[in-house]
Motif scaffolding. Structure first.
Motif, PDB file in Angstrom:
ATOM      1  N   GLY A 132      -7.145   4.129   3.714  1.00 21.15           N
ATOM      2  CA  GLY A 132      -6.704   2.896   3.071  1.00 21.15           C
ATOM      3  C   GLY A 132      -5.681   2.160   3.908  1.00 21.15           C
ATOM      4  N   VAL A 133      -4.715   2.894   4.471  1.00 21.79           N
ATOM      5  CA  VAL A 133      -3.714   2.266   5.344  1.00 21.79           C
ATOM      6  C   VAL A 133      -4.390   1.659   6.573  1.00 21.79           C
ATOM      7  CG1 VAL A 133      -1.721   2.724   6.822  1.00 21.79           C
ATOM      8  CG2 VAL A 133      -1.848   3.772   4.552  1.00 21.79           C
ATOM      9  N   GLN A 134      -5.365   2.368   7.115  1.00 20.29           N
ATOM     10  CA  GLN A 134      -6.096   1.873   8.290  1.00 20.29           C
ATOM     11  C   GLN A 134      -6.815   0.560   7.978  1.00 20.29           C
ATOM     12  OE1 GLN A 134      -8.612   4.701  10.500  1.00 20.29           O
ATOM     13  NE2 GLN A 134     -10.268   3.178  10.372  1.00 20.29           N
ATOM     14  N   HIS A 135      -7.434   0.457   6.803  1.00 21.89           N
ATOM     15  CA  HIS A 135      -8.142  -0.762   6.440  1.00 21.89           C
ATOM     16  C   HIS A 135      -7.185  -1.942   6.283  1.00 21.89           C
ATOM     17  CE1 HIS A 135     -11.447   2.006   4.624  1.00 21.89           C
ATOM     18  NE2 HIS A 135     -11.628   1.799   5.914  1.00 21.89           N
ATOM     19  N   ILE A 136      -5.999  -1.680   5.723  1.00 24.33           N
ATOM     20  CA  ILE A 136      -5.020  -2.762   5.561  1.00 24.33           C
ATOM     21  C   ILE A 136      -4.516  -3.242   6.915  1.00 24.33           C
ATOM     22  CG2 ILE A 136      -2.734  -3.331   4.668  1.00 24.33           C
ATOM     23  CD1 ILE A 136      -3.286  -1.428   2.343  1.00 24.33           C
ATOM     24  N   LEU A 137      -4.185  -2.282   7.800  1.00 15.52           N
ATOM     25  CA  LEU A 137      -3.709  -2.659   9.133  1.00 15.52           C
ATOM     26  C   LEU A 137      -4.794  -3.396   9.914  1.00 15.52           C
ATOM     27  CD1 LEU A 137      -1.719   0.540  10.172  1.00 15.52           C
ATOM     28  CD2 LEU A 137      -0.802  -1.695   9.512  1.00 15.52           C
TER      29      LEU A 137
ATOM     30  N   GLY B 188      -9.687   7.138  -3.847  1.00 15.39           N
ATOM     31  CA  GLY B 188      -9.036   6.414  -2.774  1.00 15.39           C
ATOM     32  C   GLY B 188      -7.673   6.960  -2.447  1.00 15.39           C
ATOM     33  N   LEU B 189      -7.108   7.769  -3.364  1.00 17.83           N
ATOM     34  CA  LEU B 189      -5.800   8.394  -3.132  1.00 17.83           C
ATOM     35  C   LEU B 189      -5.856   9.898  -3.379  1.00 17.83           C
ATOM     36  CD1 LEU B 189      -3.512   5.805  -5.002  1.00 17.83           C
ATOM     37  CD2 LEU B 189      -3.977   5.913  -2.544  1.00 17.83           C
ATOM     38  N   ALA B 190      -7.059  10.461  -3.413  1.00 20.64           N
ATOM     39  CA  ALA B 190      -7.217  11.876  -3.802  1.00 20.64           C
ATOM     40  C   ALA B 190      -6.635  12.823  -2.774  1.00 20.64           C
ATOM     41  CB  ALA B 190      -8.696  12.190  -4.039  1.00 20.64           C
TER      42      ALA B 190
ATOM     43  N   ALA C 258      -9.744  -3.656   2.688  1.00 20.27           N
ATOM     44  CA  ALA C 258      -8.300  -3.863   2.689  1.00 20.27           C
ATOM     45  C   ALA C 258      -7.808  -4.286   1.308  1.00 20.27           C
ATOM     46  CB  ALA C 258      -7.926  -4.920   3.727  1.00 20.27           C
ATOM     47  N   GLN C 259      -8.555  -5.150   0.636  1.00 22.63           N
ATOM     48  CA  GLN C 259      -8.137  -5.575  -0.701  1.00 22.63           C
ATOM     49  C   GLN C 259      -8.153  -4.414  -1.685  1.00 22.63           C
ATOM     50  OE1 GLN C 259     -10.949  -8.860  -1.131  1.00 22.63           O
ATOM     51  NE2 GLN C 259      -9.226 -10.282  -1.292  1.00 22.63           N
ATOM     52  N   ARG C 260      -9.166  -3.578  -1.603  1.00 21.60           N
ATOM     53  CA  ARG C 260      -9.214  -2.417  -2.509  1.00 21.60           C
ATOM     54  C   ARG C 260      -8.077  -1.460  -2.218  1.00 21.60           C
ATOM     55  NH1 ARG C 260     -14.884  -3.135  -1.563  1.00 21.60           N
ATOM     56  NH2 ARG C 260     -14.946  -1.449  -0.023  1.00 21.60           N
TER      57      ARG C 260
END
Length: 968
Positions: A350-355, A340-342, A306-308
């Protein structure tokens, strides 16, 4: 009760002298007026008491200064006060009169809470002295004047006996019983989002008002024995074990709070602290929760997923999915050249990890899943580790045979099973895991998507799929491991606490074993090659003779003559055998001689005692100081004999963990174990009491409130000044301040016959009376006068009554028509019964203006016979004359034995066959326990005599299964 400070209204007309009394003595104020009060000046001016010659007021405020001086002068004359009234200048020349803090100390109710707080810069202290010339000084106040620390309100104390080091103990706390004078609000050093009183009550199942009182009592450095005996009305009559449990839980909560604030300061310094993280940290109640929240931010951590993802700038997208999904476009976040944004898949990940991180750290979400688990079947499972099955020691593996394929509900698993599983896991013999059913996951995910984290707007199918994936990821990757850690930690913590409490109960039972007084004893430390060490001690514990005999090397008959001669010479008919090496053979040797009546005309008996720790003590500095001319091997025989003559005085010389009080003692927290066992020793020594004039320094240091230095000072004072006459003389000992005296005085005893004899001999000495009179009249210090005045014995000093209750005890004696010299006699009991039957315990307590608990303690102290020992209610050693072999046992045989050890799964009983039998815990019921003896728990303790029936005898495995018939 004084009135609240009120604001002077802004009126064009100055109050007249007729209006002044009502202005000063008003008892109420409207809520609106109190809320409007706002002190504006930074520092309040220091007021002065008016003198006959008053300072000239400023021209701009001449009329108001004159009125103010008259006001204060009238108050000073009327109330005869030496304390000035602080004046806080406010806007528009309005003046606020503040009453002294002493007057406001007892105010209760909502009006006190509505009163606006004075800013720290406005805090003032009342000024006293003769050089106070004016009400308001003309000089500008210095900004360097330190703010005086606000005194504690009386409501913060549960009772008023607590003195500071410089104040003599005058107050007595035996007033009317009040649940919690200070309220349930406790101000802690480290504040959290949870209330420590409520949290402590939930953990220990103790009423909140009791928890609040206990927190204050522990903060004031009161000891558990003192609280348990002399503060019963404040703790709802809790036992010492319950007090220890509350104390340990309080220490754990404070540890969490302290570590939380340390982590907050560290993260703040590193610039990682956010408002959301701060809230999460302050919500933590356990170290596991704190580790879960803070681990991603620790130094050296490479950061969570999530931090990354947040570093890539995806946090707005994650929050937008929950708040405003209609405007969210994940394709706008794609950066082909950024890892990570390719592509869209990496952006969604990435959105899933933050949520998932947001869900896993949400308090409501975690509370829901924890409550959900309480309703489901959660099991703990252990299996044989693959590595141990190939490379492990077969003997060690067989020890854990019961747990090779083991599964049990976490609600039903026994404490000893948890400790055994943990030990097997540490030895890499077992693999352990917690099984949470899939139903928890399914219900949790549905609740998150449809209730807790339901989007505020309609979600597109791809966003709904992403939300579900985030919830599942949060559960599988973050929440499930957290739950498993919490379950394992809770099970281990509960098992350790229960085991430590059982160790404490076993130790208490050993320490309180009834002493065998008035007879000479022969202690035997068995051995093969180096022989059996003998020591004969007198009825007063003096060493009479020591020797070594070789009973198991073909010289048994010749050595028997020596033993017989020693027994006859010192008139000793009791042999105490240690349970170490060669114990069984030595027991058989003495049993055979006794059966043949070899020691006639003496009727010799023997008993077996634990020699755990005797060898350690024999080479300790204390043993060298006590027995300097004795060989260490012979010291152990002396220790074994003294363990029967006075178990408490001998066992306190050994570190408690070496006494051997239970199984799994190496699998529990050693810090908790040591603290508990030390507390149990202090409790036992204090409740039994010590004679201050004959006890050893080692025994004295275990009295509540005393330590090594204070005990040493008491012994030095005794050697220098002679015996103590009464408890008041303890105040003359160096290092014994009011607090120490308060804690220890009730547990120190005085032999009145010895004191009276000493005083009569001292008075008969030529010149002694003149010397005392001269010292009392010409002494320069008050301490000398006090010392001479206190050279009289007090009969109450031989009782358990605390000096703070002496005046109540004397009033009670006057009420019943008794005399202090009749303490412990049958006439005293009759007089007490007459009054109590007539007025009742509560009525008598009310008449004496004290509590029922204090009155009951006074009655016990007055009616107990002289030299009363609480250990007489406990069991004595089991003396025998014959021995039975394991092969002689048969199923169904009824035997008597002595409890050797108690464990969470059963009780081991010594039935005299060389191997202890086990009574399973399921066979110990309340109906089989003695109704006469007061019990702290549903269980048996070491030293208790029981009648048992043999259920099974397994000779190859040396196992005996017993059934409890009754407690003797």
């Amino acid at each position: 009760m004084s009135s609240l400070p009120r604001r002077v209204k802004s009126e064009p007309k100055t109050p007249t002298s007729e209006e002044l009394p009502s202005f000063l003595n008003s008892t109420s104020e409207s809520e609106e007026e109190e809320e409007e009060w706002e002190p504006k000046s930074k520092i309040a001016r220091r007021p002065r008491l008016p003198k006959k010659t008053e300072a000239k007021p400023k021209k701009a405020a001449a009329s108001r200064s004159t009125v103010a001086r008259k006001m204060v002068k009238k108050v000073a004359i009327k109330e005869e006060m030496d304390v000035s009234l602080p004046i806080a200048p406010v806007e528009d020349n309005k003046m606020q009169l503040l009453k002294p803090k002493e007057e406001n100390a007892g105010i209760k109710g909502k009006s006190l809470n509505r009163m606006p707080e004075v800013p720290k810069k406005m805090e003032m202290n009342s000024f006293q002295g003769k050089n106070q010339n004016s009400l308001v000084s003309d000089e500008k106040p210095s900004t360097s004047v330190p703010v005086v620390k606000q005194e504690k309100c009386e409501e913060e104390f549960a009772f008023d006996e607590q003195p500071s080091k410089k104040i003599k103990l005058n107050a007595c706390p035996e007033g009317k019983p009040v649940k919690n004078l200070g309220g349930n609000k406790i101000k802690e050093e480290f504040e959290m989002n949870w209330d420590i009183v409520q949290a402590l009550s939930e953990i220990t199942n103790v009423e909140p008002w009791v928890c609040a009182n206990l927190i204050r009592l522990f903060q004031e450095e009161n000891t558990i024995p003192f609280i348990a005996r002399y503060r019963k009305e404040l703790i709802n009559n809790l036992e010492a074990d319950a007090l220890r449990e509350v104390q340990h839980a309080l220490e754990e909560l404070r540890t969490v709070a302290k570590k939380t604030h340390t982590m907050i300061q560290k993260l703040k310094k590193e610039g990682k602290l956010s408002s959301c993280l701060l809230k999460g940290l302050l919500n933590c109640r356990t170290l596991e929760e704190l580790d879960h929240v803070s681990s991603p931010y620790k130094t050296g951590s490479k950061g969570t997923k999530a931090q990354r993802a947040k570093q890539l700038g995806l946090e707005p997208a994650a929050l937008s999915l929950l708040q405003n999904p209609m405007e969210l476009n994940l394709f706008s976040y794609i950066r082909p050249n950024t890892k990570g944004l390719a592509n869209i898949q990496e952006v969604e990940a990435g959105v899933q990890h933050i949520l998932a991180d947001v869900f896993a750290k949400d308090k409501d979400t975690l509370d829901f899943v924890r409550k959900l688990c309480q309703k489901k079947y959660i099991s703990i499972q252990s299996t044989l580790a693959k590595v141990s099955s190939k490379n492990g020691n077969e003997k060690d593996i067989d020890k854990f045979q019961l747990y090779h394929e083991f599964s049990c509900n976490i609600k039903n698993i026994q404490h000893h099973q948890i400790l055994a599983i943990n030990r097997g896991e540490n030895l890499k013999i077992l693999t352990v895991k917690v099984n949470i059913p899939d139903g928890v996951k399914n219900e949790f995910c549905w609740w998150c998507v449809n209730e807790r984290w339901k989007p505020k707007q309609f979600l597109k199918p791809e966003f709904m799929r992403l939300l579900r994936s985030s919830v599942e990821d949060a559960y599988k990757r973050l929440i499930y491991p957290l739950l498993c850690r919490e379950f394992r930690s809770k099970l281990t913590s509960d098992a350790e606490k229960e085991s430590v409490m059982m160790f404490g109960r076993n130790l208490r039972q050993l320490l309180l074993t009834s002493p065998v007084r008035g007879r000479a004893l022969m202690g035997v430390d068995p051995g093969y090659k180096h022989g059996c060490k003998l020591a004969i001690i007198s009825p007063t514990s003096q060493i009479l003779h020591t020797d070594v005999v070789y009973l198991h090397s073909g010289q048994g008959f010749r050595e028997a003559e020596k033993i017989k001669r020693l027994l006859l010479q010192y008139n000793c008919s009791t042999v105490v055998i240690g349970n170490g090496t060669a114990c069984r053979e030595t027991e058989a040797y003495f049993a055979d001689l006794i059966m043949k009546k070899y020691f006639a005309p003496l009727d010799v008996v023997y008993c077996i005692v634990s020699e755990a720790g005797a060898s350690i003590y024999s080479v300790s500095p204390e043993a060298s100081k006590e027995m300097p001319d004795l060989d260490p091997n012979l010291r152990s025989a002396v220790s074994i004999a003294r363990r029967v003559q006075d178990p408490l005085a001998e066992l306190v010389k050994i570190e408690p963990k070496h006494i051997g009080v239970g199984m799994y003692q190496h699998d529990v927290s050693q810090t908790l174990l040591k603290a508990t066992l030390d507390s149990v020793v202090e409790e036992c020594v204090s409740f039994v009491g010590v004679d201050i004039n004959i006890c050893s320094e080692i025994l004295l240091r275990h009295i509540a409130g005393l330590n090594t230095n204070r005990a040493k000072n008491i012994i030095e004072w005794r050697e220098k000044n002679g015996p103590f006459i009464n408890r008041e003389q303890l105040k003359e000992v160096k290092g014994l301040g009011p607090k120490t005296f308060q804690q220890c005085a009730g547990f120190i005893r005085f032999n009145q016959e010895y004191i009276k004899t000493f005083c009569s001999n001292k008075k008969s000495e030529p010149g002694s009376r003149a010397l005392l009179t001269k010292a009392g009249t010409l002494g320069k210090k008050k301490s000398k006068l006090t010392s001479c005045a206190s050279q009289q014995p007090n009969p109450l000093d031989q009782t358990c009554i605390h000096p703070e209750s002496y005046h109540i005890a004397m009033r009670f004696l006057s009420l019943i028509g008794g005399n202090a010299n009749d303490i412990g006699k049958s006439d005293m009991q009759q007089k007490v019964n007459v009054v109590i039957q007539k007025e009742g315990l509560e009525g008598t307590a009310k008449r004496l203006n004290t509590t029922v608990h204090t009155l009951q303690l006074i009655i016990d102290g007055l009616t107990q016979p002289e030299g009363y020992d609480i250990r007489t209610d406990f069991d004595k050693p089991d003396f025998k004359r014959s021995i039975v072999c394991l092969e002689d046992l048969s199923v169904g045989a009824v035997l008597t034995g002595k409890v050797e050890n108690a464990t969470p799964f059963g009780v081991f009983v010594d039935i005299g066959v060389g191997k202890a039998g086990l009574i399973p815990v399921r066979s110990i019921t309340e109906a089989k326990l003695s109704k006469v003896k007061k019990r702290r728990s549903l269980g048996l303790g070491p030293g208790e005599r029981v009648e048992v029936k043999v259920l099974n005898v397994d000779i190859p495995r040396l196992r005996i299964t017993l059934d409890l018939i009754r407690v003797l």
